[in-house]
Design a protein around this motif. Structure first.
Motif, PDB file in Angstrom:
ATOM      1  N   HIS A  29      -2.134 -15.138  15.612  1.00 51.19           N
ATOM      2  CA  HIS A  29      -1.590 -16.316  14.761  1.00 51.19           C
ATOM      3  C   HIS A  29      -2.789 -16.796  13.704  1.00 51.19           C
ATOM      4  O   HIS A  29      -2.290 -17.564  12.811  1.00 51.19           O
ATOM      5  CB  HIS A  29      -1.182 -17.631  15.666  1.00 51.19           C
ATOM      6  N   VAL A  30      -3.715 -15.828  13.603  1.00 57.89           N
ATOM      7  CA  VAL A  30      -4.544 -16.100  12.570  1.00 57.89           C
ATOM      8  C   VAL A  30      -3.973 -15.944  11.078  1.00 57.89           C
ATOM      9  O   VAL A  30      -3.111 -15.155  11.036  1.00 57.89           O
ATOM     10  CB  VAL A  30      -6.068 -15.170  12.706  1.00 57.89           C
ATOM     11  N   ARG A  31      -4.559 -17.030  10.336  1.00 55.68           N
ATOM     12  CA  ARG A  31      -3.926 -17.010   9.131  1.00 55.68           C
ATOM     13  C   ARG A  31      -5.262 -16.324   7.867  1.00 55.68           C
ATOM     14  O   ARG A  31      -6.341 -16.550   8.340  1.00 55.68           O
ATOM     15  CB  ARG A  31      -3.825 -18.397   8.580  1.00 55.68           C
ATOM     16  N   VAL A  32      -4.709 -15.837   6.970  1.00 55.78           N
ATOM     17  CA  VAL A  32      -5.600 -15.256   5.835  1.00 55.78           C
ATOM     18  C   VAL A  32      -5.289 -15.528   4.760  1.00 55.78           C
ATOM     19  O   VAL A  32      -4.041 -15.438   4.504  1.00 55.78           O
ATOM     20  CB  VAL A  32      -5.846 -13.591   6.267  1.00 55.78           C
ATOM     21  N   PRO A  33      -6.304 -15.741   3.593  1.00 59.50           N
ATOM     22  CA  PRO A  33      -5.715 -15.705   2.323  1.00 59.50           C
ATOM     23  C   PRO A  33      -5.233 -14.147   1.998  1.00 59.50           C
ATOM     24  O   PRO A  33      -5.569 -13.314   2.479  1.00 59.50           O
ATOM     25  CB  PRO A  33      -7.165 -15.768   1.613  1.00 59.50           C
ATOM     26  N   THR A  34      -4.094 -14.255   1.255  1.00 63.09           N
ATOM     27  CA  THR A  34      -3.414 -13.062   0.750  1.00 63.09           C
ATOM     28  C   THR A  34      -3.280 -12.836  -0.844  1.00 63.09           C
ATOM     29  O   THR A  34      -2.898 -13.519  -1.281  1.00 63.09           O
ATOM     30  CB  THR A  34      -1.922 -13.102   1.579  1.00 63.09           C
ATOM     31  N   PHE A  35      -3.623 -11.564  -1.135  1.00 65.92           N
ATOM     32  CA  PHE A  35      -3.523 -11.177  -2.508  1.00 65.92           C
ATOM     33  C   PHE A  35      -2.843  -9.764  -2.360  1.00 65.92           C
ATOM     34  O   PHE A  35      -3.472  -8.873  -1.945  1.00 65.92           O
ATOM     35  CB  PHE A  35      -4.596 -11.110  -3.245  1.00 65.92           C
ATOM     36  N   LEU A  36      -1.628  -9.587  -2.980  1.00 68.24           N
ATOM     37  CA  LEU A  36      -0.962  -8.140  -3.032  1.00 68.24           C
ATOM     38  C   LEU A  36      -0.525  -7.970  -4.454  1.00 68.24           C
ATOM     39  O   LEU A  36      -0.119  -8.882  -5.324  1.00 68.24           O
ATOM     40  CB  LEU A  36       0.402  -8.242  -2.268  1.00 68.24           C
TER      41      LEU A  36
ATOM     42  N   GLU B  52       0.702  -1.098  -0.044  1.00 68.61           N
ATOM     43  CA  GLU B  52       0.077  -0.079  -0.094  1.00 68.61           C
ATOM     44  C   GLU B  52       0.831   1.157   0.002  1.00 68.61           C
ATOM     45  O   GLU B  52       0.531   2.178  -0.534  1.00 68.61           O
ATOM     46  CB  GLU B  52      -0.814  -0.011   1.364  1.00 68.61           C
ATOM     47  N   GLN B  53       2.196   1.241   0.663  1.00 66.56           N
ATOM     48  CA  GLN B  53       2.722   2.156   0.749  1.00 66.56           C
ATOM     49  C   GLN B  53       3.351   2.594  -0.681  1.00 66.56           C
ATOM     50  O   GLN B  53       3.764   3.858  -1.118  1.00 66.56           O
ATOM     51  CB  GLN B  53       3.918   2.303   1.682  1.00 66.56           C
ATOM     52  N   ALA B  54       3.698   1.337  -1.563  1.00 58.90           N
ATOM     53  CA  ALA B  54       4.180   1.715  -2.785  1.00 58.90           C
ATOM     54  C   ALA B  54       3.087   1.906  -3.818  1.00 58.90           C
ATOM     55  O   ALA B  54       3.355   1.993  -4.972  1.00 58.90           O
ATOM     56  CB  ALA B  54       4.788   0.388  -3.258  1.00 58.90           C
ATOM     57  N   GLY B  55       1.779   2.253  -3.431  1.00 60.53           N
ATOM     58  CA  GLY B  55       0.652   2.627  -4.352  1.00 60.53           C
ATOM     59  C   GLY B  55      -0.172   1.398  -4.812  1.00 60.53           C
ATOM     60  O   GLY B  55      -1.057   1.511  -5.666  1.00 60.53           O
ATOM     61  N   GLY B  56       0.302   0.301  -4.270  1.00 62.74           N
ATOM     62  CA  GLY B  56      -0.594  -1.029  -4.639  1.00 62.74           C
ATOM     63  C   GLY B  56      -1.794  -1.326  -3.588  1.00 62.74           C
ATOM     64  O   GLY B  56      -1.960  -0.409  -2.613  1.00 62.74           O
ATOM     65  N   ALA B  57      -2.156  -2.584  -3.544  1.00 65.49           N
ATOM     66  CA  ALA B  57      -3.133  -2.983  -2.516  1.00 65.49           C
ATOM     67  C   ALA B  57      -2.875  -4.386  -2.140  1.00 65.49           C
ATOM     68  O   ALA B  57      -2.087  -5.164  -2.357  1.00 65.49           O
ATOM     69  CB  ALA B  57      -4.514  -3.078  -2.954  1.00 65.49           C
ATOM     70  N   GLY B  58      -3.526  -4.616  -0.626  1.00 66.88           N
ATOM     71  CA  GLY B  58      -3.467  -5.939  -0.186  1.00 66.88           C
ATOM     72  C   GLY B  58      -4.999  -6.383   0.136  1.00 66.88           C
ATOM     73  O   GLY B  58      -5.594  -5.439   0.628  1.00 66.88           O
ATOM     74  N   SER B  59      -5.369  -7.654  -0.101  1.00 65.43           N
ATOM     75  CA  SER B  59      -6.809  -8.092   0.041  1.00 65.43           C
ATOM     76  C   SER B  59      -6.459  -9.560   0.382  1.00 65.43           C
ATOM     77  O   SER B  59      -5.615 -10.436   0.143  1.00 65.43           O
ATOM     78  CB  SER B  59      -7.400  -7.809  -1.100  1.00 65.43           C
ATOM     79  N   THR B  60      -7.621  -9.947   1.282  1.00 66.00           N
ATOM     80  CA  THR B  60      -8.208 -11.221   1.562  1.00 66.00           C
ATOM     81  C   THR B  60      -8.989 -11.724   0.412  1.00 66.00           C
ATOM     82  O   THR B  60      -9.416 -13.083   0.503  1.00 66.00           O
ATOM     83  CB  THR B  60      -8.683 -11.214   2.806  1.00 66.00           C
ATOM     84  N   GLY B  61      -9.235 -10.986  -0.542  1.00 63.48           N
ATOM     85  CA  GLY B  61     -10.309 -11.464  -1.663  1.00 63.48           C
ATOM     86  C   GLY B  61     -11.686 -10.966  -0.965  1.00 63.48           C
ATOM     87  O   GLY B  61     -12.636 -10.960  -1.778  1.00 63.48           O
TER      88      GLY B  61
END
Length: 151
Positions: free
Chosen positions: A125-132, A81-90
């Motif tokens: 410790h929760v796990r999440v789907p990750t899309f960057l 996000e700091q680089a201008g992108g995004a991060g999502s769990t879907g």
């Protein structure tokens, strides 16, 4: 940057997203090429330099994904996000995910015969789907989750 060895284990939204990306041959006006290093930081570095999207989605065996929120997903989402992108769990922004709180009484139970403690998957410790990736690429993947998801 997805590990295509798990393609059949991904949910329908991710499978359709990857198929659509391959069929169209372009994404965001750029030619699509697959590159998967297998190391989170190296793959995210590739996305930052060359564009595209990194994904570690949920699978049949790991319905919550495999990357941990506190140590892997949130830090990389902040960098993206700091680089201008995004991060999502879907289903939403990774940095908006709040870890579930452990039970108030501190009592834990066991999920299975192996004695794996339920509390291990809770809290920090929760796990999440990750899309960057780029805002456009991550938004498109989120749209596939909204349209083809189970929700």
């Amino acid at each position: 940057s997805f590990n295509e060895a798990y393609y059949r284990d991904y949910g329908e939204p991710v499978q359709r997203f990857l198929s659509n990306m391959k069929e169209s041959g372009t994404m965001g006006g750029k030619k699509v090429s697959a590159r998967y290093v297998g190391a989170l930081v190296a793959d995210v570095h590739n996305v930052l330099i060359n564009g595209g999207i990194y994904g570690y989605p949920a699978t049949r065996d790991d319905p919550n994904g495999k990357l941990r929120l506190l140590y892997e997903s949130a830090p990389m989402a902040m960098v993206m996000e700091q680089a201008g992108g995004a991060g999502s769990t879907g289903r939403g922004r990774i940095l908006d995910v709040l870890p579930p709180q452990p039970s108030q009484d501190g009592v834990t139970g066991h999920d299975d015969e192996s004695g794996r403690d339920r509390e291990i998957e809770k809290g920090i410790h929760v796990r999440v789907p990750t899309f960057l990736g780029s805002v456009e690429n991550v938004f498109e993947l989120d749209q596939f989750h909204k349209y083809y998801g189970d929700d």
